[in-house]
Every structure is written in structure tokens, then in C-alpha cells.
Enzyme design. Structure first.
Site: not given
Length: 268
Positions: A2-3, A91, A109
Site C-alpha cells: 500500500p502506497e 493474520h 507480516r
DNA sequence: CCCGGAACCTGAAGGC
DNA sequence: TGCCTTCAGGTTCCGG
């Protein structure tokens, strides 16, 4: 990853659904994601508040609440914000149970971060200018660029220089401006800076128009993939050829980041 | 000032 | 098949 375009796309998808809803419950499964305050305080303060708006600054989400604090969220590399879940979601970092929707913060992560603060500046205060704001002029970019002698690619990824650009869109902007990624920032001439300014805006807006790039785990809140990666000219096109000149796309490492460019279109 | 590397994590991909 | 290593990259921090 994600940017700016991905965060903007998610924000725009969340607003019509969750703004106006109140927070019924908060479940935090990965406590290290919460930078501030304590998990107990976080939950206690959020429950009962209404979500009054969502803003974006750089790659950060700012959730405006009915109380006097702002919840800030960063997806880092693999984070996602999803409505409900597809049952087998792993997650899970946190679940925000609203009075109409459940919002899941999923993060493979576990790099994503959360804050609940009175003064948002303590989290986002040092960010550089917003590249899609009107005040992001070629002159402003010139000031930023001229202060540094690091490779332009590294500077574009520095959130204190310009906010919201990451690895993918930095590569795309440099290709569009035909600038070699290793060129020292302060060595750019005026016409290169003007071109880079326009290219930054162009690739970010194109990214938003195509709902962000699903290179990795990026998804819209309803689970759909973005299509912006289909527009990429160089980013993540390892082993492919330049669509402009046919030369092989080259991959080098700059500051430990994979950097894709066309050595013919972006000469040293 | 600039750079490299480590840390935070997990899963995918490649080598043998 | 399966183990092992490497790589992926947003952000911060630390040492040279």
C-alpha cells in the site's frame, strides 16, 4: 504494497460505508501493532465513539472520532482493511465491530501500526508535502530535491521528503520522467524537476483511477483486487521488456530496495 | 550528510 | 518431495 494510491482507494471505499457508524467493540489480536496507548485504554476509549470521518496523509489513515482523539493506522507492507471476512482469514491484527459493519485489520507480516492520540502531529508531523495537494508545485519539489545528494529514487521513497510515494510509484515516476534512479537528487536540472513533478502526479492519479496495485496482498475492503499494476511500465516487470523501446527492464538494488528501470529510456 | 545493515514478520520462490 | 536460503519492502534506528 500500500502506497498513496492504495491508501486513498481504501479510504474512499471505507468512507461511504463506515462514516457515521459507532464503535461497538474492538478486539486486538496482535498487541505489538498498537503503539499508543495501552490495549485496555485503546479499547475503552474507542468503544461508544462515532466515526465522523476518514482522512489520508501520506500512507497513513486518520480516523476522526466523536471524542477528542484521532485513531491513526498504517498498513506498512501487507496490511489490509476488509469488511467482514472470507471466513478463513488468518493474520487478524484487530477487529473493529461497528453498529452496521465489522472492519477487519488483516496483516500477514504484522508490521502494521495503530495509534490513538490527541495530537496527530506526533505521528504524522514530520511528513513531507502531499504530492496531490495544490501546494505541491515544481518549486516546492525543487527545494526538496536540491537539499539532498542521495539517489533520486531513495529521496522519492523518503516520507520526510514527499509523503506517500513508495517503491513502486517511485520507479514509475522516474520512468515517466526518463530519469535514471541513481541520479543524485541535487544534480537534477530544472526541466527534469518539472518533468518529475508532473510524472509523480500522473502516476499517482493513474494508480488511484485503477484502484491501486495488487502486486502483493493489497485488496479493496470488499476483497476485490486493484488493477493499477496492469498500467506499470517498469515496476515489478522483471524479465520483461520496455514497452517504449523494447530494451530489457533492469533491476538493481538502491538502499536495499528492488529498483526497476529501463537503461535505454532512463540513461545515466 | 550519507550509507549500509539490522530489526520487525511471514510466505513465496528458488536451489540442491 | 523437502529442506534450506533468499527475497519481498515501509519504517525506524544504529553505527561507521
Amino acid at each position: 504494497m500500500p502506497e498513496l494510491p492504495e491508501v486513498e482507494t481504501i479510504k474512499n471505499a471505507l468512507v461511504p460505508v463506515v462514516v457515521g457508524q459507532s464503535i461497538v467493540d474492538v478486539e486486538l489480536f496482535w498487541q505489538k501493532a498498537l503503539s499508543k496507548p495501552s490495549p485496555d485504554e485503546f479499547r475503552r476509549e474507542l468503544i461508544g465513539q462515532t466515526l465522523e470521518g476518514i482522512r489520508r496523509r501520506g500512507k497513513y489513515f486518520l480516523f476522526d472520532l466523536s471524542g477528542d482523539k484521532t485513531m491513526i493506522l498504517h498498513l506498512k507492507m501487507t496490511g489490509a482493511l476488509l469488511f467482514e471476512t472470507n471466513s478463513d482469514q488468518k493474520h487478524i491484527t484487530a477487529i473493529f465491530r461497528l453498529n452496521g459493519t465489522d472492519l477487519y485489520f488483516i496483516d500477514q507480516r504484522k508490521f502494521g501500526s495503530l495509534w490513538l492520540v490527541k495530537d496527530e502531529q506526533e505521528v504524522i508531523g514530520k511528513l513531507g508535502p502531499e504530492p496531490l495537494d495544490n501546494n505541491f508545485t515544481p518549486g516546492l519539489l525543487s527545494q526538496v530535491v536540491n537539499r539532498h545528494s542521495i539517489p533520486i529514487k531513495a529521496l522519492l521513497c523518503d516520507q520526510h521528503a514527499v509523503a506517500g510515494i513508495g517503491n513502486m510509484y517511485a520507479d514509475e515516476a522516474l520512468f515517466a520522467a526518463r530519469i535514471h534512479p541513481l541520479k543524485r537528487a541535487k544534480d537534477l536540472n530544472i526541466s527534469e524537476i518539472n518533468g518529475l513533478h508532473d510524472s509523480i502526479i500522473e502516476v499517482l492519479e493513474r494508480g488511484i483511477r485503477h484502484n491501486g496495485a495488487s502486486i502483493s496482498t493489497y485488496r479493496l475492503p470488499d476483497g476485490a483486487e486493484g488493477m493499477a499494476h496492469t498500467q506499470f511500465q517498469v515496476a515489478h516487470r522483471r524479465g520483461e521488456v520496455c514497452l517504449t523501446c523494447g530494451s530489457p527492464i533492469t533491476r538493481i538494488s538502491i538502499r536495499g530496495r528492488g529498483t526497476y528501470f529501463c537503461p535505454h529510456c532512463q540513461p545515466e
